[in-house]
Design an enzyme around this catalytic site. Structure first.
Site, short mmCIF file in Angstrom:
data_model
loop_
_atom_site.label_atom_id
_atom_site.label_comp_id
_atom_site.label_asym_id
_atom_site.label_seq_id
_atom_site.Cartn_x
_atom_site.Cartn_y
_atom_site.Cartn_z
N CYS A 317 0.80 -1.23 -0.10
CA CYS A 317 0.04 0.11 0.12
C CYS A 317 0.74 1.31 0.06
O CYS A 317 0.29 2.46 0.06
CB CYS A 317 -0.98 -0.08 1.39
SG CYS A 317 -0.07 0.05 2.59
N GLU A 351 -2.20 0.79 -4.52
CA GLU A 351 -1.84 -0.33 -4.11
C GLU A 351 -0.93 -0.98 -5.32
O GLU A 351 -1.31 -0.75 -6.52
CB GLU A 351 -3.08 -1.16 -4.01
CG GLU A 351 -2.74 -2.40 -2.81
CD GLU A 351 -3.38 -2.17 -1.41
OE1 GLU A 351 -3.18 -2.93 -0.42
OE2 GLU A 351 -3.69 -0.90 -1.17
#
Length: 359
Positions: A317, A351
């Site tokens: 992330c 992401e």
């Protein structure tokens, strides 16, 4: 906020360029790009309540100004279910002193499968009048209700929602508890799961998974290997993962409540752990490791641990810490697959995923 497709495409390309530039020193292949719906993509939302004009309104605050509320009537980035529930809940608290008295925060959690839960947070104890009103509210809106007050919690219905995601041609059912981490963008999460499923491929041996959460990746990846040893530190997530494994009849996963750092010590035989009692780590034949670490990435020792595996499947992330971890591993592993997942449209966050294989 306007949801202009051309502006979204430009922002998406900026993220792809940023990821490409960060991974360029490692000769990464061109990333696969998985986009998001432009609106109604966010499955959870949290609002403070703000009194103005004699009534309470949903409110949010800018990161640059924590004092001036932004009053919210609708929230287009949130799921259609949340947008349906928002005015219904507001009408309910306006009509009921038992629901509105000292109510200061509201949290919604929904799923692509249509389930929904509302958490109501109060600056007062919850009494029988609240329970009566909340039970009616849960029935009227077809949701579960959680009441929170000074460390106490009252549950009407369930303290979780159920999500159903299709991965590799199979539908998996996920119990997502109140207060635990879940991927906010369900559509992109499903794309991410399928990418990881395809990237890992069928393996004749075992998989180590670090930071498994509620089993989001564990369930589909377990169908690709002989056995999985999965670790997670959060008790809530561990309990949800165990429930999800049972619900989906996935029987080849052993889950232990250890941090990544503790597991590193266990595998290196630095010290024994009571939580590993009855688990013989030497019986596992690992060739692959799956990691989905927090924003800080893997610490240096955990990064070194992953080096001993032929295949490192990494979901990140934070592309900066991903690049830093890859730099530590680049002398022994190369990037063979790369992807960008737009979990957070209209923000700079992204992401990403890579498959690293031994040189």
């Amino acid at each position: 906020m306007t949801f202009d497709a051309a502006r979204y495409t430009a922002q998406l390309q900026d993220k792809v360029t940023r990821l490409r530039d960060l991974l360029a020193p490692f000769d990464a292949p061109e990333p696969q790009v998985f986009d998001s719906p432009l609106q109604n993509f966010r499955l959870r939302a949290e609002f403070r309540l703000w009194r103005e004009g004699g009534e309470r309104h949903y409110a949010m605050f800018s990161q640059d100004d924590k004092r001036t509320p932004i009053l919210i009537e609708e929230f287009p980035i949130a799921s259609q279910r949340i947008n349906q529930l928002m005015p219904q809940l507001k009408a309910a608290w306006q009509a009921s002193a038992a629901l509105s008295h000292k109510l200061f925060q509201v949290e919604f959690l929904t799923t692509l499968a249509g389930d929904a839960m509302i958490t109501l947070c109060y600056h007062r104890p919850l009494d029988e009048h609240w329970h009566t009103a909340a039970n009616k509210l849960a029935t009227d809106l077809n949701v579960s209700i959680i009441g929170r007050s000074k460390g106490k919690r009252d549950v009407i219905g369930h303290d979780y929602v159920v999500e159903k995601l299709e991965v590799g041609g199979r539908t998996f059912s996920y119990r997502q508890p109140e207060g635990a981490f879940t991927q906010p963008n369900g559509t992109v999460n499903q794309k991410m799961l399928n990418w990881a499923y395809d990237a890992l491929g069928d393996r004749p041996d075992d998989l180590l998974e670090l930071y498994c959460g509620n089993g989001n990746f564990t369930l589909p990846l377990a169908t690709r290997v002989r056995k999985v040893l999965a670790t997670e530190i959060s008790k809530t997530s561990v309990n949800a993962a165990l429930s999800n494994l049972d619900e989906n009849a996935v029987g080849n996963v052993t889950l232990v409540r250890l941090s990544a750092e503790e597991l590193t010590e266990a595998l290196n035989e630095v010290r024994p752990f009571r939580r590993l009692h009855g688990i013989d780590l030497k019986r596992y034949e690992f060739s692959s490791v799956f990691v989905d670490p927090p924003r800080a990435g893997m610490d240096p020792d955990t990064c070194e641990l992953t080096r001993r595996f032929d295949n490192i499947l990494y979901i990140s992330c934070n592309p900066e810490t991903l690049a830093a971890n890859i730099a530590q591993l680049h002398d022994t592993h190369r990037i063979t697959k790369c992807a960008m997942f737009d979990q957070f449209p209209w923000t700079h966050h992204m992401e990403s995923g890579v498959l690293l294989t031994r040189r």
